[in-house]
Design a protein around this motif. Structure first.
Motif, PDB file in Angstrom:
ATOM      1  N   ARG A 205     -10.038  -2.339  24.004  1.00  0.00           N
ATOM      2  CA  ARG A 205     -10.614  -2.689  22.697  1.00  0.00           C
ATOM      3  C   ARG A 205      -9.762  -2.041  21.614  1.00  0.00           C
ATOM      4  N   THR A 206      -9.382  -2.827  20.636  1.00  0.00           N
ATOM      5  CA  THR A 206      -8.615  -2.343  19.497  1.00  0.00           C
ATOM      6  C   THR A 206      -9.359  -2.738  18.228  1.00  0.00           C
ATOM      7  N   ASP A 207      -9.728  -1.739  17.430  1.00  0.00           N
ATOM      8  CA  ASP A 207     -10.548  -1.993  16.239  1.00  0.00           C
ATOM      9  C   ASP A 207     -11.804  -2.778  16.602  1.00  0.00           C
ATOM     10  N   GLY A 208     -12.336  -2.481  17.763  1.00  0.00           N
ATOM     11  CA  GLY A 208     -13.583  -3.098  18.196  1.00  0.00           C
ATOM     12  C   GLY A 208     -13.427  -4.390  18.958  1.00  0.00           C
ATOM     13  N   ALA A 209     -12.316  -5.097  18.797  1.00  0.00           N
ATOM     14  CA  ALA A 209     -12.134  -6.395  19.442  1.00  0.00           C
ATOM     15  C   ALA A 209     -11.413  -6.249  20.774  1.00  0.00           C
ATOM     16  N   LEU A 210     -11.709  -7.148  21.689  1.00  0.00           N
ATOM     17  CA  LEU A 210     -11.035  -7.171  22.981  1.00  0.00           C
ATOM     18  C   LEU A 210      -9.599  -7.633  22.803  1.00  0.00           C
TER      19      LEU A 210
ATOM     20  N   LEU B 147     -22.577  -1.698  26.330  1.00  0.00           N
ATOM     21  CA  LEU B 147     -22.275  -3.106  26.132  1.00  0.00           C
ATOM     22  C   LEU B 147     -20.834  -3.335  25.703  1.00  0.00           C
ATOM     23  N   ASN B 148     -20.186  -2.299  25.196  1.00  0.00           N
ATOM     24  CA  ASN B 148     -18.806  -2.425  24.726  1.00  0.00           C
ATOM     25  C   ASN B 148     -17.776  -2.046  25.786  1.00  0.00           C
ATOM     26  N   ARG B 149     -18.251  -1.578  26.928  1.00  0.00           N
ATOM     27  CA  ARG B 149     -17.348  -1.057  27.949  1.00  0.00           C
ATOM     28  C   ARG B 149     -16.533  -2.177  28.590  1.00  0.00           C
ATOM     29  N   ILE B 150     -15.258  -1.912  28.788  1.00  0.00           N
ATOM     30  CA  ILE B 150     -14.364  -2.815  29.503  1.00  0.00           C
ATOM     31  C   ILE B 150     -13.997  -2.130  30.819  1.00  0.00           C
TER      32      ILE B 150
ATOM     33  N   ALA C  53     -19.866 -10.423  31.216  1.00  0.00           N
ATOM     34  CA  ALA C  53     -19.518 -10.966  29.900  1.00  0.00           C
ATOM     35  C   ALA C  53     -19.738  -9.901  28.838  1.00  0.00           C
ATOM     36  N   VAL C  54     -18.919  -9.944  27.785  1.00  0.00           N
ATOM     37  CA  VAL C  54     -19.067  -9.005  26.675  1.00  0.00           C
ATOM     38  C   VAL C  54     -18.898  -9.746  25.348  1.00  0.00           C
TER      39      VAL C  54
ATOM     40  N   ALA D  49     -16.824 -10.066  22.417  1.00  0.00           N
ATOM     41  CA  ALA D  49     -15.395  -9.755  22.413  1.00  0.00           C
ATOM     42  C   ALA D  49     -14.789  -9.627  21.029  1.00  0.00           C
ATOM     43  N   SER D  50     -15.399 -10.213  20.014  1.00  0.00           N
ATOM     44  CA  SER D  50     -14.789 -10.234  18.682  1.00  0.00           C
ATOM     45  C   SER D  50     -15.110  -8.998  17.858  1.00  0.00           C
ATOM     46  N   ARG D  51     -16.007  -8.155  18.328  1.00  0.00           N
ATOM     47  CA  ARG D  51     -16.361  -6.925  17.619  1.00  0.00           C
ATOM     48  C   ARG D  51     -17.132  -6.025  18.571  1.00  0.00           C
ATOM     49  N   GLU D  52     -17.269  -4.766  18.183  1.00  0.00           N
ATOM     50  CA  GLU D  52     -18.165  -3.868  18.882  1.00  0.00           C
ATOM     51  C   GLU D  52     -19.544  -3.967  18.263  1.00  0.00           C
ATOM     52  N   SER D  53     -20.549  -3.623  19.052  1.00  0.00           N
ATOM     53  CA  SER D  53     -21.908  -3.578  18.533  1.00  0.00           C
ATOM     54  C   SER D  53     -22.663  -2.461  19.235  1.00  0.00           C
ATOM     55  N   PHE D  54     -23.496  -1.781  18.464  1.00  0.00           N
ATOM     56  CA  PHE D  54     -24.335  -0.723  19.039  1.00  0.00           C
ATOM     57  C   PHE D  54     -25.806  -1.067  18.880  1.00  0.00           C
ATOM     58  N   ALA D  55     -26.069  -2.388  18.761  1.00  0.00           N
ATOM     59  CA  ALA D  55     -27.447  -2.863  18.740  1.00  0.00           C
ATOM     60  C   ALA D  55     -28.054  -2.720  20.127  1.00  0.00           C
ATOM     61  N   GLU D  56     -29.375  -2.810  20.195  1.00  0.00           N
ATOM     62  CA  GLU D  56     -30.062  -2.666  21.477  1.00  0.00           C
ATOM     63  C   GLU D  56     -29.659  -3.787  22.438  1.00  0.00           C
ATOM     64  N   PRO D  57     -29.632  -3.484  23.741  1.00  0.00           N
ATOM     65  CA  PRO D  57     -29.300  -4.509  24.727  1.00  0.00           C
ATOM     66  C   PRO D  57     -30.344  -5.626  24.754  1.00  0.00           C
ATOM     67  N   MET D  58     -29.884  -6.830  24.926  1.00  0.00           N
ATOM     68  CA  MET D  58     -30.747  -8.009  24.939  1.00  0.00           C
ATOM     69  C   MET D  58     -30.485  -8.775  26.233  1.00  0.00           C
ATOM     70  N   LEU D  59     -31.523  -8.930  27.058  1.00  0.00           N
ATOM     71  CA  LEU D  59     -31.372  -9.677  28.299  1.00  0.00           C
ATOM     72  C   LEU D  59     -31.051 -11.128  27.963  1.00  0.00           C
ATOM     73  N   SER D  60     -29.906 -11.605  28.445  1.00  0.00           N
ATOM     74  CA  SER D  60     -29.383 -12.895  27.999  1.00  0.00           C
ATOM     75  C   SER D  60     -28.990 -13.773  29.174  1.00  0.00           C
ATOM     76  N   ARG D  61     -28.986 -15.059  28.911  1.00  0.00           N
ATOM     77  CA  ARG D  61     -28.422 -16.044  29.829  1.00  0.00           C
ATOM     78  C   ARG D  61     -27.418 -16.864  29.033  1.00  0.00           C
ATOM     79  N   ILE D  62     -26.160 -16.831  29.458  1.00  0.00           N
ATOM     80  CA  ILE D  62     -25.123 -17.579  28.758  1.00  0.00           C
ATOM     81  C   ILE D  62     -25.055 -18.984  29.357  1.00  0.00           C
TER      82      ILE D  62
END
Length: 460
Positions: free
Chosen positions: A42-47, A28-31, A368-369, A371-384
């Motif tokens: 990503r720098t310090d977790g942020a895009l 989920l953090n991959r760019i 979409a990612v 962008a303000s931080r990294e996260s290693f929580a489980e993936p969540m199927l989302s609709r933006i």
């Protein structure tokens, strides 16, 4: 039960939730460099883009916010100039146009296509050479044509019999002889969405090759001494990822070139094959290599003209999306996160179809990612989704975001540099966002964001 599209696989492959392949939290953090601007990381977790942290961009300029990687866009302009050396490259301004983009085009030596008097006004306002401008449009007004003639635009692409007569009259009035091309509907069926396929006969653009309308347009232009017919133009559609359709179109145009030579003893020196080359929006998308496009199109034109016994005309191409699309992102702030049990999570952001109507208009897909931080929580199927009063107000139909997503987080949507700001609206009286250019660790506004005062200005 509802079915979903998995963003990492075939873009048309639907699957039930229990059928989805596993997605690691780290993914989920991959760019992906094939999708995001060339300076993204990503720098310090942020895009960061252009060396600028998106948290600083949001803090300084607010959200929603269009962010444009200047180095990315300029480098793609240079890629085209190099790959098509000896030919003409005209940027399709409809993808996104503002004064600063025009300045970049002038710096990098490209030409410009405009499709309205307003786009022409943007170019002329910063002194862009009129001779490097081509005017398009299926219903150009007398005022638009007059402005183009007075400015001395390099080419006018005619789209109807009425326009030929109108332009001939105006050219005599102003005492000029504009270079004219005919937009030919070649009947090529581009493998793209119906709304962005433009070369089949049953649509508003161009003059049909199959019906004989294009040949009749040639006769009418050649009968008007005030117009100089210099070539044919074709545009088969948008988001095209191979050159097969261009080859068919070129062959059909060559047939018309032979007919013109045989009937009128006239050899047209120019051929414009338009643009429409695709970019990568999601994992698995293929973006054509610019050099391969250039070599392929040159080879196609050379072969079809040689086979037809014609001299090889000067080639022009009109890229838009491939220049400005990948270098742009849109930044949003999360407002609400709503779980719809057993289906998906709806992530509402502070923009929507007013800043990106492409998903609602023709089912566009995006990456979409968080962008303000990294996260290693489980993936969540989302609709933006956006904040407009429409169920179809969807920015990204299906994607995976981390399960710890919360209000106040920033989400970035990739590859929004083309056709998002151009198609933006004030639906529900939302102001249009600013456009910020980033490069070398600095950000500057190139299009000011609207305010409520702007929305009320002009109302009586």
């Amino acid at each position: 039960m509802s079915r979903f599209v998995h963003p990492a696989g075939d873009r048309h492959a639907e699957m039930l939730p229990h059928e989805r392949p596993p997605l690691a939290p780290a993914d989920l953090n991959r760019i992906n460099p094939a999708i995001w601007p060339r300076t993204s990381s990503r720098t310090d977790g942020a895009l960061t883009i252009g060396g600028v942290d998106v948290r600083d961009l949001a803090g300084d300029h607010g959200t929603p916010l269009y962010v444009l990687d200047e180095d990315d866009v300029r480098s793609r302009m240079r890629d085209y100039a190099t790959a098509f050396a000896g030919s003409e490259v005209h940027y399709a301004g409809k993808a996104f146009l503002c004064k600063e983009i025009v300045r970049w085009l002038q710096d990098e030596g490209l030409g410009l296509d405009v499709a309205s008097g307003g786009e022409l006004a943007v170019a002329l306002s910063v002194g862009f050479p009129a001779a490097r401008i081509t005017l398009h449009g299926n219903n150009k007004s007398a005022a638009e044509l007059s402005r183009a003639l007075e400015a001395g635009v390099g080419h006018i692409v005619v789209d109807s019999y009425e326009e030929i007569a109108r332009l001939g009259f105006l050219a005599e009035k102003y005492g000029v002889r504009p270079k004219v091309m005919i937009r030919v509907t070649t009947g090529v069926e581009a493998h793209t969405h119906e709304f962005i396929a433009t070369a089949h006969d049953d649509q508003k653009f161009g003059l049909s090759l199959n019906s004989g309308a294009a040949a009749e347009a040639v006769r009418r232009i050649l009968a008007l001494p005030a117009l100089e017919l210099v070539g044919l133009h074709s545009h088969i559609g948008s988001q095209i990822v191979d050159t097969a359709g261009f080859e068919v179109a070129a062959r059909r145009l060559a047939t018309l070139l032979v007919q013109i030579k045989d009937e009128h003893d006239v050899v047209l020196p120019e051929l414009d094959l338009g643009g429409g080359y695709g970019i990568a929006y999601i994992e698995g998308d293929e973006a054509p290599d610019i050099k391969e496009i250039a070599d392929g199109l040159r080879g196609i034109v050379t072969k079809v003209c040689t086979d037809a016994g014609l001299p090889v005309p000067k080639l022009t191409v009109e890229p838009g999306r491939t220049i400005v699309g990948p270098g742009g992102i849109t930044l949003y702030e999360v407002g609400t996160v709503k779980d719809v049990e057993g289906l998906r999570t709806y992530v509402s952001v502070d923009g929507g179809m007013s800043d990106n109507v492409r998903t609602a208009l023709y089912g566009a897909e995006y990456t979409a990612v968080l962008a303000s931080r990294e996260s290693f929580a489980e993936p969540m199927l989302s609709r933006i989704v956006g904040k407009h009063c429409e169920s179809g107000d969807i920015i990204v139909r299906d994607c995976f975001l981390p399960a710890d997503l919360a209000p106040g987080d920033l989400i970035a949507v990739a590859a929004t540099g083309a056709y998002c700001r151009s198609l933006a609206s004030n639906y529900n009286y939302l102001p249009k966002p600013a456009v910020v250019s980033v490069t070398n660790g600095e950000a500057r506004v190139i299009v000011r964001g609207e305010t409520e005062d702007d929305l009320l200005r002009g109302q009586l």
